[in-house]
Design an enzyme around this catalytic site. Structure first.
Site, short mmCIF file in Angstrom:
data_model
loop_
_atom_site.label_atom_id
_atom_site.label_comp_id
_atom_site.label_asym_id
_atom_site.label_seq_id
_atom_site.Cartn_x
_atom_site.Cartn_y
_atom_site.Cartn_z
N TRP A 83 -0.94 1.73 -3.18
CA TRP A 83 -1.50 2.81 -3.98
C TRP A 83 -0.52 3.96 -4.21
O TRP A 83 -0.71 4.76 -5.13
CB TRP A 83 -2.73 3.38 -3.27
CG TRP A 83 -2.51 3.61 -1.80
CD1 TRP A 83 -2.83 2.75 -0.79
CD2 TRP A 83 -1.86 4.73 -1.18
NE1 TRP A 83 -2.43 3.26 0.42
CE2 TRP A 83 -1.83 4.48 0.23
CE3 TRP A 83 -1.30 5.92 -1.65
CZ2 TRP A 83 -1.27 5.37 1.13
CZ3 TRP A 83 -0.74 6.81 -0.75
CH2 TRP A 83 -0.74 6.54 0.63
N ASN A 84 0.50 4.09 -3.38
CA ASN A 84 1.30 5.31 -3.45
C ASN A 84 2.17 5.39 -4.70
O ASN A 84 2.46 6.47 -5.22
CB ASN A 84 2.17 5.47 -2.19
CG ASN A 84 3.11 4.31 -1.97
OD1 ASN A 84 2.76 3.16 -2.20
ND2 ASN A 84 4.31 4.61 -1.50
N GLU B 180 8.93 -5.49 0.85
CA GLU B 180 9.44 -4.17 1.20
C GLU B 180 8.38 -3.49 2.05
O GLU B 180 7.26 -3.25 1.60
CB GLU B 180 9.75 -3.31 -0.02
CG GLU B 180 10.41 -2.00 0.40
CD GLU B 180 10.65 -1.03 -0.74
OE1 GLU B 180 9.88 -0.05 -0.84
OE2 GLU B 180 11.59 -1.26 -1.51
N LEU B 181 8.76 -3.15 3.28
CA LEU B 181 7.78 -2.72 4.27
C LEU B 181 8.04 -1.28 4.72
O LEU B 181 8.53 -0.47 3.94
CB LEU B 181 7.80 -3.71 5.43
CG LEU B 181 7.65 -5.19 5.00
CD1 LEU B 181 7.76 -6.12 6.18
CD2 LEU B 181 6.34 -5.41 4.25
N GLY C 203 4.26 -2.79 1.23
CA GLY C 203 3.21 -2.20 2.05
C GLY C 203 3.66 -2.08 3.49
O GLY C 203 4.86 -1.99 3.78
N SER C 204 2.71 -2.10 4.39
CA SER C 204 3.00 -1.87 5.80
C SER C 204 3.69 -3.08 6.43
O SER C 204 3.52 -4.22 5.99
CB SER C 204 1.72 -1.56 6.57
OG SER C 204 0.93 -2.72 6.71
N LYS D 239 -2.51 -8.26 -7.81
CA LYS D 239 -3.71 -7.75 -7.15
C LYS D 239 -3.67 -6.24 -7.22
O LYS D 239 -2.77 -5.59 -6.67
CB LYS D 239 -3.80 -8.18 -5.68
CG LYS D 239 -5.17 -7.87 -5.08
CD LYS D 239 -5.20 -7.94 -3.57
CE LYS D 239 -4.75 -6.62 -2.95
NZ LYS D 239 -5.69 -5.50 -3.23
N SER E 9 -7.00 -1.08 -4.36
CA SER E 9 -8.37 -0.57 -4.49
C SER E 9 -8.43 0.92 -4.80
O SER E 9 -9.38 1.39 -5.41
CB SER E 9 -9.16 -0.88 -3.22
OG SER E 9 -9.30 -2.27 -3.03
N CYS F 35 7.75 5.05 0.95
CA CYS F 35 8.43 4.19 1.94
C CYS F 35 9.85 4.65 2.20
O CYS F 35 10.34 4.55 3.33
CB CYS F 35 8.43 2.74 1.45
SG CYS F 35 6.80 1.99 1.36
N GLU G 7 5.82 5.66 11.65
CA GLU G 7 5.87 6.13 10.27
C GLU G 7 4.64 7.00 10.00
O GLU G 7 3.51 6.56 10.16
CB GLU G 7 5.89 4.94 9.31
CG GLU G 7 6.03 5.35 7.85
CD GLU G 7 6.09 4.14 6.92
OE1 GLU G 7 6.72 4.24 5.86
OE2 GLU G 7 5.49 3.09 7.26
#
Length: 531
Positions: A170-171, A267-268, A245-246, A194, A197, A301, A399
């Site tokens: 979402w960021n 990319e985490l 994401g995470s 996807k 949300s 990130c 983080e």
């Protein structure tokens, strides 16, 4: 994300929506999703009011959409790549033409400041323009050497994977969600996205603009729903998965991709360091720190969360940094008069608050900020600078993903590099020095996929011809550059021989002697001489 029932398709958005976001636009965007009787709505970060409800896909719907995309992919792959490049360039122009609308929608969904939304739009325009110019060159068939030159030829081509899945957070609902789609499409793949949300509408608008620019509707399709409910179905439906994401979620996705023997680009997380050397331009470094620590309210990130400052310039740097942070303009709004917007979700506000309160309880000093600002909106938190942070505090190694940075005093470059390399992450870093050669030498010692000398993060992310991604627990694979498009292809080698392979018996021994001699000569040259 909060459920608000199932309003009718024509229901208008919340009263605080940007004027350009009309009910007709929402209806058109919603129509791109598979029909569903289940709908969910997120909350607008600026106000906490409901955003328009989004039809939710189930695993069966994901499978149906993926099947439709696969049928369309072969026709799209047959389109000459030069034409696919032209479509990407047309997409860039439609993004330019809809710049303000994209910013409005993005701010409404995420609460970010206008300037950060505008930078994000520009970033995706640049990605579309870049692969619209370079895609064919990156994927050009090449010759390869063979064991018997003149008799055997070899050529390497790059074939599309087929169906690429993209799961983005979402960021950055435009740059991350769409920037990774563009090279996949240029390479001849179909894409299944996807939608996050919290921020599905920005992605849906971008997809509509891409269709307007010439992307066949079936080639790029979008489904919406929580990752816990349909994420596995997306992974199971595709031939390559791109996820941002995470680290925890990325590990689970990697395991599922490994079970299916498909590739993944991940990319985490990051806990990105900044090093301020003794000879740094202090004013420039402090300005760069503000930008890199508090862009997008720290929900980035590649944002900086820890700063290591040489003891000889530590007091000056801290004073310069605090002065700039205290002058930042914080608040909601759709104009360019705000420096930092809201956090996006209650979860991010809770994490940010927990990290600061835990640090203070264990002896850290708040140099500036440190408070939630409910007077501005439900999810606002002040840009915060901490000192005296120790390893027993959550903010030290976890983080935060919020507007919090910790400043540390160091005695040497060696100490700064050692501390910068602590922890499990390795995504991005920043080094500040007037001596560029010194900066490069320090950068080469830092375990990070991208290191910026005399910049916080923008130089690397804007260098679209260079790969970008993480080391260690910050991910695998790279976006941008040649690596960013080749990852969506399968290299294929085609050899051709001018003579039959079934050599007569009398030729076998001489041929093997020739090949053996050639190998010995080749090895000798590589070793610096022949033997």
């Amino acid at each position: 994300m909060t459920s608000v029932g199932t309003p009718e398709v024509g229901d208008p958005p919340a009263a605080d929506h940007p004027r350009a976001v009309t009910p007709a636009l929402i209806d058109a965007l919603r129509a791109q999703l598979p029909p569903s009787t289940t709908r969910r709505a997120a909350r607008a970060p600026f106000t906490g009011t409901a955003l328009p409800a989004v039809p939710q896909a189930d695993p069966a719907a994901v499978t149906d959409v993926a099947r439709s995309a696969r049928r369309a992919q072969a026709t799209w792959a047959a389109v000459p790549i030069r034409e696919r490049e032209r479509v990407a360039r047309r997409f860039a122009r439609t993004l330019i033409d809809n710049h303000d609308l994209l910013c409005d929608l993005m701010q409404w969904e995420t609460g970010k400041a206008r300037v950060h939304a505008a930078i994000e739009v520009q970033g995706v325009i640049s990605v579309a323009a870049y692969y619209g110019r370079t895609g064919a060159g990156h994927l050009r068939e090449r010759r390869a050497s063979t064991a018997v030159p003149g008799v055997v030829t070899a050529r390497v081509g790059y074939r599309p994977k087929g169906l690429v899945g993209v799961i983005a957070p979402w960021n950055y609902p435009l740059f991350l969600a769409v920037g990774d789609v563009i090279p996949a499409l240029v390479a001849g793949n179909a894409v299944l996205s996807k939608a996050d949300s919290q921020a599905p509408w920005t992605l849906l608008l971008a997809r509509k603009l891409a269709v307007d620019a010439g992307i066949p509707p079936q080639v790029w399709q979008v489904v919406a729903g929580p990752g816990a409910e349909i994420g596995s179905a997306v992974v199971d439906a595709v031939d390559h998965l791109c996820f941002t994401g995470s680290t925890a979620t990325g590990r689970g996705i990697a395991r599922r991709c490994a079970d299916r023997l498909i590739g993944a680009s991940l990319e985490l997380g990051g806990k990105n360091p900044m090093i301020v050397c003794a000879d740094a331009d202090i004013d420039a470094a402090a300005t760069g720190a503000v930008q890199a620590c508090f862009s997008n309210a720290g929900q980035m990130c590649i944002g900086l969360e820890r700063i290591y400052v040489h003891e000889s310039v530590h007091p000056r740097f801290v004073a310069a940094l605090i002065g700039r942070v205290r002058r930042m303009r914080l608040g909601p709004g759709y104009a360019y008069d705000v420096d930092m917007g809201s956090l996006t979700s209650p979860r991010q506000l809770a994490t940010t608050t927990r990290h600061v309160e835990d640090a203070v309880a264990k002896g850290a000093t708040v140099l500036t900020g440190g408070r939630a600002r409910p007077d501005l909106g439900p999810l606002f938190f002040e840009p915060t600078v901490l000192a005296d942070v120790t390893a027993d505090m959550a903010v030290y190694a976890e983080e935060t993903f919020g507007p919090v940075v910790s400043v540390y005093r160091v005695a040497s470059d060696d100490e700064a590099v050692r501390l910068a390399n602590e922890g499990e992450y390795g995504l991005s870093a920043s080094v500040w020095t007037r001596n560029l050669e010194r900066g490069r030498r320090i950068a080469e010692r830092i375990v990070a996929g991208s290191v910026n000398v005399n910049d916080g993060y923008l130089s690397a992310i804007a260098a679209l011809d260079a790969p970008m991604g993480g080391m260690r627990a910050s991910g695998v694979g790279r976006r941008h550059g040649r690596e960013g498009i080749v990852r969506y292809t399968e290299p294929q080698t085609v050899t051709a021989q001018r003579v039959p392979t079934a050599y007569p018996d009398r030729f076998r021994a001489p041929l093997l002697r020739v090949l053996n001699l050639r190998a010995r000569l080749t090895l000798g040259r590589r070793a610096g001489g022949t033997r």
